[in-house]
Motif scaffolding. Structure first.
Motif, PDB file in Angstrom:
ATOM      1  N   LEU A  55       6.187   2.991   1.873  1.00  0.00           N
ATOM      2  CA  LEU A  55       6.507   1.762   2.617  1.00  0.00           C
ATOM      3  C   LEU A  55       5.988   1.730   4.046  1.00  0.00           C
ATOM      4  N   GLU A  56       6.124   2.803   4.779  1.00  0.00           N
ATOM      5  CA  GLU A  56       5.738   2.754   6.191  1.00  0.00           C
ATOM      6  C   GLU A  56       4.237   2.602   6.388  1.00  0.00           C
ATOM      7  N   PHE A  57       3.438   2.854   5.348  1.00  0.00           N
ATOM      8  CA  PHE A  57       1.983   2.787   5.468  1.00  0.00           C
ATOM      9  C   PHE A  57       1.388   1.505   4.891  1.00  0.00           C
ATOM     10  N   LEU A  58       2.232   0.643   4.339  1.00  0.00           N
ATOM     11  CA  LEU A  58       1.732  -0.521   3.617  1.00  0.00           C
ATOM     12  C   LEU A  58       1.458  -1.713   4.522  1.00  0.00           C
ATOM     13  N   GLU A  59       0.413  -2.446   4.162  1.00  0.00           N
ATOM     14  CA  GLU A  59       0.114  -3.727   4.787  1.00  0.00           C
ATOM     15  C   GLU A  59       0.469  -4.809   3.768  1.00  0.00           C
ATOM     16  N   ALA A  60       0.997  -5.924   4.245  1.00  0.00           N
ATOM     17  CA  ALA A  60       1.577  -6.956   3.380  1.00  0.00           C
ATOM     18  C   ALA A  60       0.676  -7.391   2.225  1.00  0.00           C
ATOM     19  N   GLU A  61      -0.565  -7.769   2.509  1.00  0.00           N
ATOM     20  CA  GLU A  61      -1.419  -8.361   1.475  1.00  0.00           C
ATOM     21  C   GLU A  61      -2.366  -7.370   0.800  1.00  0.00           C
ATOM     22  N   LYS A  62      -2.438  -6.177   1.306  1.00  0.00           N
ATOM     23  CA  LYS A  62      -3.314  -5.171   0.719  1.00  0.00           C
ATOM     24  C   LYS A  62      -2.701  -4.659  -0.589  1.00  0.00           C
ATOM     25  N   GLU A  63      -3.557  -4.289  -1.556  1.00  0.00           N
ATOM     26  CA  GLU A  63      -3.070  -3.804  -2.838  1.00  0.00           C
ATOM     27  C   GLU A  63      -2.983  -2.280  -2.845  1.00  0.00           C
ATOM     28  N   TYR A  64      -1.956  -1.773  -3.527  1.00  0.00           N
ATOM     29  CA  TYR A  64      -1.714  -0.341  -3.618  1.00  0.00           C
ATOM     30  C   TYR A  64      -1.490   0.041  -5.072  1.00  0.00           C
ATOM     31  N   HIS A  65      -1.942   1.230  -5.426  1.00  0.00           N
ATOM     32  CA  HIS A  65      -1.842   1.710  -6.797  1.00  0.00           C
ATOM     33  C   HIS A  65      -0.680   2.696  -6.918  1.00  0.00           C
ATOM     34  N   PHE A  66       0.144   2.472  -7.933  1.00  0.00           N
ATOM     35  CA  PHE A  66       1.242   3.371  -8.249  1.00  0.00           C
ATOM     36  C   PHE A  66       1.063   3.795  -9.704  1.00  0.00           C
ATOM     37  N   VAL A  67       1.110   5.084  -9.938  1.00  0.00           N
ATOM     38  CA  VAL A  67       0.924   5.601 -11.293  1.00  0.00           C
ATOM     39  C   VAL A  67       2.291   5.977 -11.856  1.00  0.00           C
ATOM     40  N   PHE A  68       2.635   5.331 -12.958  1.00  0.00           N
ATOM     41  CA  PHE A  68       3.901   5.596 -13.635  1.00  0.00           C
ATOM     42  C   PHE A  68       3.631   5.998 -15.073  1.00  0.00           C
ATOM     43  N   ASN A  69       4.451   6.895 -15.603  1.00  0.00           N
ATOM     44  CA  ASN A  69       4.316   7.236 -17.016  1.00  0.00           C
ATOM     45  C   ASN A  69       5.009   6.168 -17.860  1.00  0.00           C
TER      46      ASN A  69
END
Length: 129
Positions: A55-69
């Motif tokens: 959370l502390e590194f995120l920018e509102a409109e930028k996309e982030y990848h999360f890997v879930f099983n």
């Protein structure tokens, strides 16, 4: 599975996962028994913590990848279904007027959470299909 969320979606999802934790704990233990419910709560917490850690590194409109099983993704999918069903029931019984209902949805940032649900549904659909 790779779940791609914007910074805003990540933040909204994390907040709702955090707020609902106590309720989820009760539901999991009731539906799955003490030990399995406890194990699934750890899976739930792992999802929540992975989102929260970024959370502390995120920018509102930028996309982030999360890997879930698979299990994590299915639990997230179930959470979102139950959350929206319960929310809709609560809103119908407590908020009679559509304008007020829409304001409440806006305040809870449900549009972002609905977008998350679409993305999760697509990934779960890939698992099944």
């Amino acid at each position: 599975m790779n779940l791609i969320l914007t910074g805003t979606e990540t933040e909204v999802l994390t907040v709702h996962l955090h707020v609902m934790r106590k309720n989820i704990k009760t539901v999991l233990k009731r539906n799955y028994g003490h030990w399995e419910g406890k194990r699934l709560l750890k899976v739930y917490d792992k999802i929540k913590d992975e989102l929260k850690d970024k959370l502390e590194f995120l920018e509102a409109e930028k996309e982030y990848h999360f890997v879930f099983n698979r299990e994590e993704l299915e639990l997230l999918h179930s959470f979102l279904i139950v959350f929206f069903n319960k929310l809709n029931e609560e809103m119908k019984s407590k908020i009679k007027n559509n304008v007020d209902r829409e304001k409440a949805k806006e305040n809870m940032q449900l549009a972002q959470l609905e977008e998350v649900q679409k993305k999760v549904n697509e990934l779960v659909g890939e698992l099944v299909g």
